[in-house]
Motif scaffolding. Sequence first.
Motif, PDB file in Angstrom:
ATOM      1  N   ASN A  62      62.671 -15.275 -46.335  1.00 51.07           N
ATOM      2  CA  ASN A  62      62.546 -16.424 -47.228  1.00 51.07           C
ATOM      3  C   ASN A  62      63.059 -16.097 -48.624  1.00 51.07           C
ATOM      4  O   ASN A  62      63.066 -14.938 -49.054  1.00 51.07           O
ATOM      5  N   THR A 118      62.813 -17.773 -52.836  1.00 45.26           N
ATOM      6  CA  THR A 118      62.054 -18.708 -53.670  1.00 45.26           C
ATOM      7  C   THR A 118      62.570 -18.659 -55.094  1.00 45.26           C
ATOM      8  O   THR A 118      63.058 -17.624 -55.570  1.00 45.26           O
ATOM      9  N   ARG A 132      59.956 -22.357 -52.279  1.00 43.60           N
ATOM     10  CA  ARG A 132      60.053 -21.370 -51.200  1.00 43.60           C
ATOM     11  C   ARG A 132      60.702 -22.012 -49.984  1.00 43.60           C
ATOM     12  O   ARG A 132      60.373 -23.137 -49.610  1.00 43.60           O
ATOM     13  N   ARG A 133      61.621 -21.277 -49.352  1.00 43.19           N
ATOM     14  CA  ARG A 133      62.413 -21.845 -48.267  1.00 43.19           C
ATOM     15  C   ARG A 133      62.951 -20.720 -47.391  1.00 43.19           C
ATOM     16  O   ARG A 133      63.033 -19.560 -47.824  1.00 43.19           O
ATOM     17  N   PRO A 134      63.353 -21.037 -46.149  1.00 43.43           N
ATOM     18  CA  PRO A 134      64.022 -20.020 -45.341  1.00 43.43           C
ATOM     19  C   PRO A 134      65.322 -19.567 -46.014  1.00 43.43           C
ATOM     20  O   PRO A 134      66.051 -20.383 -46.596  1.00 43.43           O
ATOM     21  N   GLY A 135      65.603 -18.275 -45.936  1.00 36.65           N
ATOM     22  CA  GLY A 135      66.817 -17.758 -46.539  1.00 36.65           C
ATOM     23  C   GLY A 135      68.060 -18.397 -45.927  1.00 36.65           C
ATOM     24  O   GLY A 135      68.151 -18.580 -44.720  1.00 36.65           O
ATOM     25  N   VAL A 151      68.185 -11.479 -48.449  1.00 39.64           N
ATOM     26  CA  VAL A 151      67.614 -12.450 -47.510  1.00 39.64           C
ATOM     27  C   VAL A 151      68.507 -12.547 -46.277  1.00 39.64           C
ATOM     28  O   VAL A 151      69.703 -12.279 -46.338  1.00 39.64           O
ATOM     29  N   THR A 193      59.400 -12.645 -48.757  1.00 35.62           N
ATOM     30  CA  THR A 193      60.131 -13.509 -49.677  1.00 35.62           C
ATOM     31  C   THR A 193      60.752 -12.681 -50.791  1.00 35.62           C
ATOM     32  O   THR A 193      60.160 -11.709 -51.257  1.00 35.62           O
TER      33      THR A 193
END
Length: 513
Positions: free
Chosen positions: A131, A133, A139-142, A167, A387
């Motif tokens: 992840n 952010t 925050r999000r999937p890479g 990521v 993350t």
Amino acid sequence: MEAQRGRRRRGRGTEAAPAPKRDVNYRQLRNPFPPMEVFSADQIADMHASSLRLLQELGIKVLLPEARTLFAKAGAKVDEDAEMVFIGKEMVEAAVASAPKSIACRAGARHRDFTLELGSLVFQPGAAAPNATDLERGRRPGSGRDYLEFLKLTHHFDVFQMISPLVEPQDVPTNVRHYFTTRAQMELTDKFPFFFSRGKPQVLDSFEMLSIARGLSDDAFRADAHCYTIINTNSPRTLDIPMAQGLIDFARHGQISIITPFTLMGAMAPITVAGAITLSHAEALAALTLTQLANPGAPVCYGTFTSNVDMKSGAPAFGTPSHFQASSAAGQLARHLGLPWRSAAGSASNINDVQAANENQFGLWGCLMAGATVIIHSAGWLEGGLTVSYEKLVSDAEVLNMVAELCNGAQAGASEIGFDSALREVDPSGHFFATSQTMERYNTEFYQPHLHDYANFGTWTERGSVDANHRATGVWKDILANFESPVQNSDRLGDLHDFIARRTEEGGAPPES
């Protein structure tokens, strides 16, 4: 004071000379701190002997048949049915003796080259998080975008000498992901690149792409270390197929494996520092031995990443006293072997807050005082590696820059003492703002932060009362907006694009497990 007033008068009406720029080199660092020893020499010798006993009596599970064959041909006892390898002391000692104690690393530009050996110091940002952010996008999937942006940020800060995969670009299919990440490294940076070990086809593709982009023949590629991979054992006492294959492939091509057992006290390792490090040391020795069986003299970096879990939740914890002690013990064992080695900082905090800063710095100082050659996860890591934060990367880089300043050492020659250029010029109860020494050095003497704000409360308030976390957002956005790639060779990059297009048309190379 009259001399100072005279200098000011002579300066009036004249055209000001351009302010000198501060010239710093954070690219070839030496660790200035004496190594800390948490265990006695006898205790370290006992831990090493216990690791050798573990490998011989308990063995290690090796899932790759080719690796087991190499061990067997060298004289190790192998149980094929159980996939267990039992390695004798003499084999390990021979491998340690053949592993190079100093590794010259050839980057894409000569001023980016560095050496891995005891005493040298190299930083990498956080690596391999699923992840990403930041304060603006959350925050999000890479993604591929995140990978490219983190790569640009890593290139910008000279204190990061090695590229790391901050990521996973999860929106890029796994069979062509290595084309995306390798192309990005070849196009956007001239620093030392990283390749995942996810099966021979992907590794060989990556080697070929680097050779094309940097104009290297097969012999030239094999003659020097041009890239590296991270090899994680599956603690306790297991070496899986892609990791074993990676050790063999990188060794046979003369490229660097950084061996890193990831042991968490109380979970995948004994609950004590001594027990966990003994297990980690044994696993590292087994992997190191495999590299030397594949190619004696192959470059390899000893490593560990050992911390504890929170015994209330089972979650990994970083920047703890046990993490610090484990780093120190690993450093003692690396010096016992004479090999360059890697350690790691990191944070278990969920956001870029004071906990994140405290954990990362405490872990960082554990690595520094332990004498680590390579410090991975030195910037950006949150949630124990789940993350990477844009803002934390920027704020941690500030601390790493300060450490790099300490590596340059303090000078104390005549010009630094300034008897005539400073001390003589100031009367009792005077000030040194306008002495010859100050006027010569005021633009260049002190470290200039990219994030920290030294303004007083009133000025800070007038500027909008922006805290460090939000200032970091402005820093990374400015870096990305003004980024310029140092790579210019269009012909070789064109050949690289052709290779990727052809291999993609052929179906790419799915990762092997």
